[in-house]
Design an enzyme around this catalytic site. Sequence first.
Site, PDB file in Angstrom:
ATOM      1  N   TYR A  86      -0.128   5.391  -3.834  1.00  0.00           N
ATOM      2  CA  TYR A  86       0.263   5.648  -5.226  1.00  0.00           C
ATOM      3  C   TYR A  86      -0.851   6.258  -6.068  1.00  0.00           C
ATOM      4  O   TYR A  86      -0.611   6.772  -7.155  1.00  0.00           O
ATOM      5  CB  TYR A  86       0.811   4.380  -5.907  1.00  0.00           C
ATOM      6  N   SER A 213       0.530  -1.747  -0.193  1.00  0.00           N
ATOM      7  CA  SER A 213      -0.564  -1.307   0.691  1.00  0.00           C
ATOM      8  C   SER A 213      -0.256  -1.717   2.129  1.00  0.00           C
ATOM      9  O   SER A 213       0.895  -1.984   2.475  1.00  0.00           O
ATOM     10  CB  SER A 213      -1.882  -1.955   0.237  1.00  0.00           C
TER      11      SER A 213
END
Length: 273
Positions: A86, A213
């Site tokens: 991101y 993640s």
Amino acid sequence: MEQMLEQIKEAAQYIQGQYAERPQVGVVLGSGLGPFSEQIEKPTVISYQDIPHFPVSTVEGHAGKLFLGKLHKKNLAVMSGRFHYYEGYNFQQVVFPIRVMARLGIHTLIVTNAAGGINKSFTPGDLMIMEDHINLTGSNPLIGPNLSELGLRFPDMSTAYTPELRELAEKAAKARKIPVQKGVYIGITGPSFETPAEIRMMRVLGADAVGMSTVAEVIAARHVGLKILGISCITNMAAGMLNQPLTHEETKETAAKAQHKFIKLLQGIIAAL
Ligand code: HPA
């Protein structure tokens, strides 16, 4: 692709120039879990910006430093700060440090993260041993020509989270009287938190916790043949589960509160490796 191999070698060579010993275990510290790095004895500390070809971390609460040194007689490479999709990095950049650590010689990777609890029996502050993951990011770090020097075109993911390491982590937790949950992590890109409808969908899919993640790192680590242990810190209940909005502040605060327990668990795991 060939260029990437060269870049991995150059980054590893630079690190070897600063730290002559061979790390055996790599650790990736998630949001708010950075203070674990203080446990390492007389560490060699290298800023990511000094390592050739390393991306630079932009998220608050991520130091962007590699710590090399010993803990419980194991030689560690500890990443304080990781790279997220991101932030605008592609997955190959996200997993670059994992490949560099593999090149340095680690055989085991411990990945940690902050995650939202989807399983209704979880409570913020819980630690969860990752049993498996669901990659809901829509991509994969291995897309593109396969780097056969690193691994196979189609790596097996059926025991991505090494069963022996999960067992070892559970035993270490028990020995130190640290309660742990176990479950499936679902990885999404973020950076927006999920909608309540998405969380209901993820629960149906079999996910216990959600985060932004880890899945790409684990895929790349598996590709190079590392053993993997994953631990999530449940920093909040996922969207729509409580009658309150989600904030990054809340995740940071809960991670900070769980820090002590987390460090104790990681200590125990590393001692038992
Ligand atoms: N969703 C996604 N990622 C997260 C969350 C969450 O609720 N909490 C911490 N990381």
